[in-house]
Design an enzyme around this catalytic site. Structure first.
Site, PDB file in Angstrom:
ATOM      1  N   ASP A   1      -0.938  -0.228 -13.036  1.00 51.25           N
ATOM      2  CA  ASP A   1      -0.055  -1.015 -12.165  1.00 51.25           C
ATOM      3  C   ASP A   1       0.117  -2.439 -12.676  1.00 51.25           C
ATOM      4  O   ASP A   1       1.227  -2.979 -12.724  1.00 51.25           O
ATOM      5  CB  ASP A   1      -0.628  -1.082 -10.740  1.00 51.25           C
ATOM      6  CG  ASP A   1      -0.600   0.265 -10.034  1.00 51.25           C
ATOM      7  OD1 ASP A   1      -0.547   1.297 -10.721  1.00 51.25           O
ATOM      8  OD2 ASP A   1      -0.653   0.285  -8.788  1.00 51.25           O
TER       9      ASP A   1
ATOM     10  N   ALA B   1      -0.544  -5.166  -7.254  1.00 51.68           N
ATOM     11  CA  ALA B   1      -0.494  -5.579  -8.667  1.00 51.68           C
ATOM     12  C   ALA B   1       0.542  -6.677  -8.857  1.00 51.68           C
ATOM     13  O   ALA B   1       0.305  -7.663  -9.567  1.00 51.68           O
ATOM     14  CB  ALA B   1      -0.159  -4.376  -9.555  1.00 51.68           C
ATOM     15  N   ALA B   2       1.696  -6.525  -8.195  1.00 54.32           N
ATOM     16  CA  ALA B   2       2.759  -7.527  -8.352  1.00 54.32           C
ATOM     17  C   ALA B   2       2.310  -8.877  -7.802  1.00 54.32           C
ATOM     18  O   ALA B   2       2.572  -9.928  -8.407  1.00 54.32           O
ATOM     19  CB  ALA B   2       4.034  -7.051  -7.653  1.00 54.32           C
TER      20      ALA B   2
ATOM     21  N   GLY C   1       0.799  -1.230   0.000  1.00 52.82           N
ATOM     22  CA  GLY C   1       0.000   0.000   0.000  1.00 52.82           C
ATOM     23  C   GLY C   1       0.823   1.267   0.000  1.00 52.82           C
ATOM     24  O   GLY C   1       0.315   2.339   0.328  1.00 52.82           O
ATOM     25  N   ALA C   2       2.089   1.176  -0.380  1.00 60.51           N
ATOM     26  CA  ALA C   2       2.974   2.329  -0.237  1.00 60.51           C
ATOM     27  C   ALA C   2       3.225   3.047  -1.559  1.00 60.51           C
ATOM     28  O   ALA C   2       4.090   3.911  -1.646  1.00 60.51           O
ATOM     29  CB  ALA C   2       4.304   1.889   0.378  1.00 60.51           C
ATOM     30  N   GLY C   3       2.489   2.668  -2.603  1.00 58.26           N
ATOM     31  CA  GLY C   3       2.637   3.364  -3.877  1.00 58.26           C
ATOM     32  C   GLY C   3       3.617   2.697  -4.822  1.00 58.26           C
ATOM     33  O   GLY C   3       3.946   3.244  -5.872  1.00 58.26           O
ATOM     34  N   LEU C   4       4.095   1.496  -4.451  1.00 57.28           N
ATOM     35  CA  LEU C   4       5.048   0.804  -5.315  1.00 57.28           C
ATOM     36  C   LEU C   4       4.421  -0.411  -6.014  1.00 57.28           C
ATOM     37  O   LEU C   4       5.136  -1.283  -6.502  1.00 57.28           O
ATOM     38  CB  LEU C   4       6.287   0.373  -4.507  1.00 57.28           C
ATOM     39  CG  LEU C   4       7.087   1.502  -3.850  1.00 57.28           C
ATOM     40  CD1 LEU C   4       8.326   0.938  -3.148  1.00 57.28           C
ATOM     41  CD2 LEU C   4       7.520   2.553  -4.875  1.00 57.28           C
TER      42      LEU C   4
ATOM     43  N   SER D   1       2.519  -2.991  -4.929  1.00 56.46           N
ATOM     44  CA  SER D   1       2.639  -4.308  -4.282  1.00 56.46           C
ATOM     45  C   SER D   1       1.473  -5.223  -4.656  1.00 56.46           C
ATOM     46  O   SER D   1       1.679  -6.394  -4.979  1.00 56.46           O
ATOM     47  CB  SER D   1       2.692  -4.144  -2.764  1.00 56.46           C
ATOM     48  OG  SER D   1       1.570  -3.389  -2.325  1.00 56.46           O
TER      49      SER D   1
HETATM   50  C1  MEV Z   1      -2.499   3.581  -7.473  1.00 63.38           C
HETATM   51  O1  MEV Z   1      -1.239   2.905  -7.520  1.00 63.38           O
HETATM   52  C2  MEV Z   1      -2.620   4.479  -8.665  1.00 63.38           C
HETATM   53  C3  MEV Z   1      -3.969   5.173  -8.832  1.00 63.38           C
HETATM   54  O2  MEV Z   1      -3.886   5.936 -10.050  1.00 63.38           O
HETATM   55  C4  MEV Z   1      -5.101   4.165  -8.944  1.00 63.38           C
HETATM   56  C5  MEV Z   1      -5.010   3.329 -10.217  1.00 63.38           C
HETATM   57  O3  MEV Z   1      -4.457   3.764 -11.215  1.00 63.38           O
HETATM   58  O4  MEV Z   1      -5.545   2.213 -10.189  1.00 63.38           O
HETATM   59  C6  MEV Z   1      -4.261   6.122  -7.697  1.00 63.38           C
END
Ligand code: MEV
Length: 338
Positions: free
Chosen positions: A164, A121-122, A114-117, A119
């Site tokens: 992602d 999706a991987a 959940g930190a924007g990297l 995770s």
């Molecule tokens: C989340 O990693 C990225 C967002 O754009 C959501 C998405 O694209 O699914 C916030």
């Protein structure tokens, strides 16, 4: 036992706006989630999740996906992680036309959750790949990416773009605009990541932007401006020599766009004090540019700096738990054992 691993990613540009059909450019990085799948004789699914780093905790979990581990961490994160495994198994069963297939699944990840990297999706990409291969029905990359997207879409209640999952499947840098997804040529950019040890709730953050956009024309304009900025960034990448080290002028121009992108995301309410602090620490250290990556609310920033200055500055920044250089993962999901 079939074992697959898939990379996480950073957003060079375009998160959030991509949900509304604007383009985005994520790039895969060499931090991976590894999923092992072993078919069972019955229709049960047993999941063992090791090293799912949750805000400094490690979840040691063995049980069916119906049970939940008893750990003192934010429950939605654990629920979410297990939800992604469930959704991946469902996609694999459907793809292999084996609705009753059971699996022993092991998940390990060095991508913070959940930190924007990327995770989740991987985990989904590696999970579907491992499970379908284990059933003798390997998927082509495009179908794998599509099924991984559907799994994420389901878990995130329809609040997911293809960015992602496509990036994690293909590796390298990609361009996503609505349903159109394509790998793009990009030089090996000097990414530096700062992680505040926390996580944002993607669903809530996406919903917040949706509300703002519905309420205010200037918020809708902000989303469109992010799209314009991404198109400018894409043109810069298209003109660059993907096989050479990036020119200083290219890094300066991309960095300027990243700074701008961060400002627009902050205006949409998805930054956080810790993310702003890390972005400013990176800029002060001489990074070409810096921005939050992913849904925001907490988690990671990404900066461009070929020197060690940004990584060092981030490691001394209050609120930054970890700073590291992130290499571009040119290879997407791959089989490591079969
Ligand atoms: C989340 O990693 C990225 C967002 O754009 C959501 C998405 O694209 O699914 C916030």
């Amino acid at each position: 036992m079939t074992v697959c691993e898939a990379p996480g990613k950073v957003y060079l540009f375009g998160e959030h706006a991509v949900v509304y059909g604007e383009p985005a450019v994520p790039a895969a990085i060499e931090r991976r989630a590894t999923v092992a799948a072993e078919p069972r004789d019955d229709d049960h699914v047993r999941v063992e999740a090791q090293d799912l780093s949750l805000d400094g905790f490690t979840v040691e979990y063995a049980g069916g996906t119906g049970d939940r581990p008893d750990v003192d961490v934010p429950r939605p994160l654990v629920e979410a992680a297990m939800g992604y495994v469930d959704a991946a198994v469902e996609q694999a069963r459907d793809a292999a036309d084996a609705p009753d297939a059971g699996f022993d699944i092991t998940v390990e990840s060095d991508i913070p959750l959940g930190a924007g990297l990327g995770s989740s999706a991987a985990v989904v990409v590696a999970g579907i790949d491992a499970a379908t291969r284990a059933l003798g029905e390997p998927l082509g990359r495009r179908e794998l990416a599509e099924r991984a997207y559907r799994a994420e879409y389901e878990v995130q209640d329809g609040q997911a773009s293809r960015a992602d999952t496509f990036c994690s499947t293909m590796g390298g840098a990609v361009r996503v605009e609505g349903d159109d997804c394509d790998p793009i040529d990009a030089p090996n950019l000097p990414f530096v990541v700062g992680f505040d040890g926390g996580a944002g709730d993607t669903g809530e953050l996406v919903a917040g932007v949706r509300e703002l956009r519905a309420e205010h024309e200037f918020a809708a304009d902000t989303v469109e401006s992010i799209g314009d900025l991404v198109r400018t960034g894409e043109d810069l990448l298209a003109e660059a020599d993907a096989d050479a080290d990036p020119e200083p002028a290219l890094l300066a121009e991309l960095g300027e766009l990243m700074d701008f992108n961060h400002g627009l995301l902050a205006a949409l309410g998805v930054s956080a004090r810790s993310l702003d602090a890390m972005v400013w620490a990176a800029r002060d250290a001489g990074a070409h540019g810096a921005k939050l990556t992913g849904a925001g609310g907490g988690g990671c920033v990404v900066a461009l700096d070929e020197s060690d200055a940004t990584e060092t500055a981030l490691s001394f920044t209050q609120g930054c738990e970890e700073a590291f250089r992130a290499e571009l993962a040119t290879e997407g999901v791959r089989v490591v054992d079969s």
